[in-house]
Scaffold this active site. Structure first.
Site, PDB file in Angstrom:
ATOM      1  N   LYS A   1      -9.942  12.399   9.031  1.00 30.36           N
ATOM      2  CA  LYS A   1      -9.492  12.195  10.101  1.00 30.36           C
ATOM      3  C   LYS A   1      -9.393  13.150  11.446  1.00 30.36           C
ATOM      4  O   LYS A   1      -9.337  14.335  10.771  1.00 30.36           O
ATOM      5  CB  LYS A   1      -8.104  11.594  10.133  1.00 30.36           C
ATOM      6  CG  LYS A   1      -8.015  10.264   9.341  1.00 30.36           C
ATOM      7  CD  LYS A   1      -6.485   9.690   9.247  1.00 30.36           C
ATOM      8  CE  LYS A   1      -6.397   8.443   8.431  1.00 30.36           C
ATOM      9  NZ  LYS A   1      -6.866   7.471   9.043  1.00 30.36           N
TER      10      LYS A   1
ATOM     11  N   LYS B   1       0.876  -1.301   0.060  1.00 34.35           N
ATOM     12  CA  LYS B   1       0.099   0.030   0.101  1.00 34.35           C
ATOM     13  C   LYS B   1       0.989   1.219  -0.027  1.00 34.35           C
ATOM     14  O   LYS B   1       1.647   1.530   0.741  1.00 34.35           O
ATOM     15  CB  LYS B   1      -0.906  -0.009   1.190  1.00 34.35           C
ATOM     16  CG  LYS B   1      -1.786   1.332   1.606  1.00 34.35           C
ATOM     17  CD  LYS B   1      -2.559   1.310   2.693  1.00 34.35           C
ATOM     18  CE  LYS B   1      -3.102   2.704   3.000  1.00 34.35           C
ATOM     19  NZ  LYS B   1      -4.025   2.641   4.165  1.00 34.35           N
TER      20      LYS B   1
ATOM     21  N   ARG C   1      -7.730  -0.205   0.937  1.00 31.63           N
ATOM     22  CA  ARG C   1      -8.465  -1.547   0.284  1.00 31.63           C
ATOM     23  C   ARG C   1      -8.688  -1.168  -1.397  1.00 31.63           C
ATOM     24  O   ARG C   1      -8.566  -2.215  -1.937  1.00 31.63           O
ATOM     25  CB  ARG C   1      -9.284  -1.937   1.209  1.00 31.63           C
ATOM     26  CG  ARG C   1     -10.575  -1.289   1.262  1.00 31.63           C
ATOM     27  CD  ARG C   1     -11.337  -1.791   2.404  1.00 31.63           C
ATOM     28  NE  ARG C   1     -10.839  -1.135   3.654  1.00 31.63           N
ATOM     29  CZ  ARG C   1     -11.502  -1.533   4.846  1.00 31.63           C
ATOM     30  NH1 ARG C   1     -12.720  -2.471   5.079  1.00 31.63           N
ATOM     31  NH2 ARG C   1     -11.087  -1.088   6.062  1.00 31.63           N
TER      32      ARG C   1
ATOM     33  N   ASP D   1     -12.185   7.041   4.288  1.00 32.27           N
ATOM     34  CA  ASP D   1     -10.816   6.741   4.974  1.00 32.27           C
ATOM     35  C   ASP D   1     -10.744   5.264   4.705  1.00 32.27           C
ATOM     36  O   ASP D   1      -9.374   5.062   5.393  1.00 32.27           O
ATOM     37  CB  ASP D   1     -10.810   7.115   6.280  1.00 32.27           C
ATOM     38  CG  ASP D   1      -9.601   7.353   7.183  1.00 32.27           C
ATOM     39  OD1 ASP D   1      -8.745   7.354   6.544  1.00 32.27           O
ATOM     40  OD2 ASP D   1      -9.985   7.455   8.340  1.00 32.27           O
TER      41      ASP D   1
ATOM     42  N   ASP E   1       1.872   6.160   5.583  1.00 30.98           N
ATOM     43  CA  ASP E   1       0.809   4.972   4.933  1.00 30.98           C
ATOM     44  C   ASP E   1       1.339   4.567   3.910  1.00 30.98           C
ATOM     45  O   ASP E   1       0.501   4.088   3.419  1.00 30.98           O
ATOM     46  CB  ASP E   1      -0.508   5.835   4.950  1.00 30.98           C
ATOM     47  CG  ASP E   1      -1.929   5.198   5.072  1.00 30.98           C
ATOM     48  OD1 ASP E   1      -1.789   4.004   5.639  1.00 30.98           O
ATOM     49  OD2 ASP E   1      -2.938   5.519   4.614  1.00 30.98           O
TER      50      ASP E   1
HETATM   51  N1  BES Z   1      -4.139   4.167   7.188  1.00 34.97           N
HETATM   52  C1  BES Z   1      -5.266   4.220   7.587  1.00 34.97           C
HETATM   53  C2  BES Z   1      -5.034   3.012   8.852  1.00 34.97           C
HETATM   54  C3  BES Z   1      -4.139   3.340  10.229  1.00 34.97           C
HETATM   55  C4  BES Z   1      -4.336   3.761  11.238  1.00 34.97           C
HETATM   56  C5  BES Z   1      -2.730   3.134   9.775  1.00 34.97           C
HETATM   57  C6  BES Z   1      -3.536   4.178  12.244  1.00 34.97           C
HETATM   58  C7  BES Z   1      -1.696   3.392  11.062  1.00 34.97           C
HETATM   59  C8  BES Z   1      -2.266   4.086  12.050  1.00 34.97           C
HETATM   60  C9  BES Z   1      -6.316   3.643   7.019  1.00 34.97           C
HETATM   61  O1  BES Z   1      -6.491   3.976   5.702  1.00 34.97           O
HETATM   62  C10 BES Z   1      -7.719   3.712   7.588  1.00 34.97           C
HETATM   63  O2  BES Z   1      -7.968   4.870   7.681  1.00 34.97           O
HETATM   64  N2  BES Z   1      -8.386   2.691   8.097  1.00 34.97           N
HETATM   65  C11 BES Z   1      -9.878   3.079   8.642  1.00 34.97           C
HETATM   66  C12 BES Z   1     -10.711   2.131   8.298  1.00 34.97           C
HETATM   67  C13 BES Z   1     -12.076   2.309   8.424  1.00 34.97           C
HETATM   68  C14 BES Z   1     -12.866   3.758   8.039  1.00 34.97           C
HETATM   69  C15 BES Z   1     -13.078   1.259   8.031  1.00 34.97           C
HETATM   70  C16 BES Z   1      -9.542   2.667  10.201  1.00 34.97           C
HETATM   71  O3  BES Z   1      -8.780   1.773  10.524  1.00 34.97           O
HETATM   72  O4  BES Z   1     -10.196   3.492  11.161  1.00 34.97           O
HETATM   73 ZN    ZN Z   2      -4.526   4.668   4.996  1.00 34.04          ZN
HETATM   74 MN    MN Z   3      -7.692   5.878   5.565  1.00 41.16          MN
END
Ligand code: BES
Ligand code: ZN
Ligand code: MN
Length: 506
Positions: free
Chosen positions: A283, A271, A357, A353, A294
């Protein structure tokens, strides 16, 4: 840069500023040849060690200044911990001890060191592996990101010289370990460096350019798709995420091919979100700056390729990295939008966010369509859920292919990039179904397990290829309490993938 030398001389005959002396817990100083001979320079050595409480316990450090031929030198004792621990724990404690020795040297402002190599039998590994681990770890420990700091007094030294002290008989084996360890350590630090760069510098095109430079330097085949080409090919996931940003998206494909006949082919997909604001599902401000990391998965797979170009495994490797920013503008993808991926499947974007995926869906589809793969592994800072479940010390492993999961777990134990398997049962599959499209990019609340449901989203894009998903959200940056890391990126995945590939045919 660390310059490594190797010597069979007695440790204290090496002309250097500091001697690193690792010792196991409750070592017997009266039978310790080195301790006894050091007493000729410093008679009260045993008394001082015991007065300082140094027993060789895990985590212990004791640096002593002594007079050596009328020069000050330092004896840096570091604890290896208990001999009763598992072999993998003992090697990890050795890594930490090396990290502590490096930090001690930093504090003492010395850059020339000699290391009394421990006995490889204590760890149940070869001298090749011990030398390799030693160099990887010292290289990792000396990494620091200070190019944007202008105050010279805050900068750390760039160059170290380390002399490994071991019997002559072992030198040939150790030399190969040094060579490999240098390549692997470099690759880990390069991945960390790309992560640590601010997102204004490490844009999607900048990361793709780094990949191009790496490929060119090592004669690896590389294809870089521009955003137009990404859109034309029907990669609607990458397109949807890239839409809100003025920076162009890229997809990088790097190939390493062995001339060994009938070699297996492995896909590594990382990714590459160079900054994740969350998009319209924005966020919170607190901690958003960490989302420059990321792209840690993409950095890991690209940097791994550079090391593999030197190590020349008898395996073909395809590295794929979809790279873009996840930002906001009048053009950004909206919650409720429906998109179509490279393999024809559709998804409702409920939360912008959950973008990782979406870009991985296209990249995985591309890899399984264009290459005959024996296995495919993706690595992604994918979910906060995984980071909360496992914390900073283990990444989540999800797979329904026990042989592949087993190989990865073995590599995780050897390399120090530790994995923990999450239940990846079909019961969770339904959590990513949408009423209005094939899939929904946010798992239904009912099923809660956000790391696992994200994995099941990705499963729709790998066809029948044996596949494993690594969620490295918790392990890629700001890992506490590890002497060989600092605040910032860890390069998680590089050591793991190199170990996996090098041992694939074993
Ligand atoms: N890049 C983030 C995940 C992340 C969170 C990486 C903390 C490192 C530290 C990812 O893109 C994300 O935002 N995921 C969301 C998914 C949700 C909206 C289904 C998450 O984990 O909150
Ligand atoms: Zn992310
Ligand atoms: Mn995200």
């Amino acid at each position: 840069m660390i310059t490594i030398k190797i010597s069979a001389k007695p440790l204290y005959d090496i002309d250097t500023q500091g001697y690193i002396i690792p010792r196991e817990h409750n070592f017997d100083s009266t039978h310790d040849k080195l301790i006894q001979s050091l007493k000729t320079f410093f008679p009260p050595l045993e008394e001082v060690l015991s007065q300082r409480g140094f027993t060789g316990a895990a985590g212990a450090t004791c640096a002593l200044a002594i007079n050596h031929n009328n020069r000050p030198v330092y004896l840096i004792f570091v604890g290896l911990g208990s001999s009763k621990k598992s072999h993998e724990d003992k090697i990890e404690q050795y890594r930490r001890a090396l990290g502590q020795a490096q930090r001690a040297a930093e504090g003492l402002k010395i850059t020339e060191l000699a290391l009394d190599m421990p006995d490889s039998h204590w760890f149940n590994i070869t001298n090749y592996t011990l030398a390799k681990e030693t160099i990887i770890t010292l290289t990792m420990a000396s990494y620091h990101f200070d190019e944007f700091i202008t105050d010279e007094s805050r900068k750390l030294p760039e160059n170290y010289t380390v002399t490994l002290v071991a019997p002559e008989l072992l030198h040939d084996e150790i030399k190969i370990g040094i060579e490999h360890g240098t390549r692997i350590g470099f690759a880990v630090n390069q991945a960390r460096y790309w992560c640590d760069l601010p997102p204004v510098v490490l844009t999607p095109t900048a990361l793709a350019n780094h990949a191009a430079r790496v490929a060119k330097a090592h004669n690896l085949k590389i294809t870089i798709f521009t955003e137009d080409e990404i859109i034309k090919q029907g990669m609607g996931g990458i397109e949807a995420v890239a839409k809100g940003s003025d920076q162009e998206a890229r997809m990088v494909v790097i190939e390493y091919t062995t001339d060994h006949p009938n070699a297996p082919t492995i896909g590594l997909v990382g990714k590459g979100i160079t900054f994740d604001s969350g998009g319209l599902s924005i966020k919170p401000a607190a901690g958003m700056e960490t989302m420059k990391d990321d792209m840690a998965g993409a950095a890991a797979v690209i940097s791994t390729m550079e090391a593999l170009a030197h190590l020349k495994p008898q395996v073909n490797i395809i590295a794929v990295a979809p790279i873009t920013e996840n930002l906001i503008s009048g053009h950004a993808t909206k919650p409720g939008d429906i998109i179509r991926f490279y393999n024809g499947k559709t998804a409702e974007v409920k939360n912008t966010d959950a973008e990782g995926r979406l870009i991985l869906a296209d990249a995985l589809s591309y890899a399984v369509k264009h290459y005959k793969l024996d296995a495919i592994i993706n690595i992604a800072t994918l979910t906060g859920s995984c980071a909360y479940a496992l914390g900073p010390f283990f990444a989540g492993l999800m797979s329904q292919h026990p042989d592949l999961a087993h190989k990865l777990l073995e590599s995780s134990r050897r390399s120090g990039d530790r994995l923990w398997e999450l239940p990846f049962h079909d019961d969770y599959k339904i959590a990513v179904r949408s009423d209005v499209a094939d899939l929904c990019n946010q798992g239904s609340n009912k099923y809660r397990a956000g790391a696992i449901t994200a994995g099941f989203f990705l499963q729709n894009f790998v066809g029948d290829v044996p596949w494993a998903h690594l969620d490295v959200a918790g392990t890629s940056f700001d890992v506490p309490d590890r002497s060989y890391f600092r605040h910032g990126a860890t390069g998680f995945g590089v050591r793991l993938f190199i170990d996996l590939v090098m041992n694939w045919n074993a």
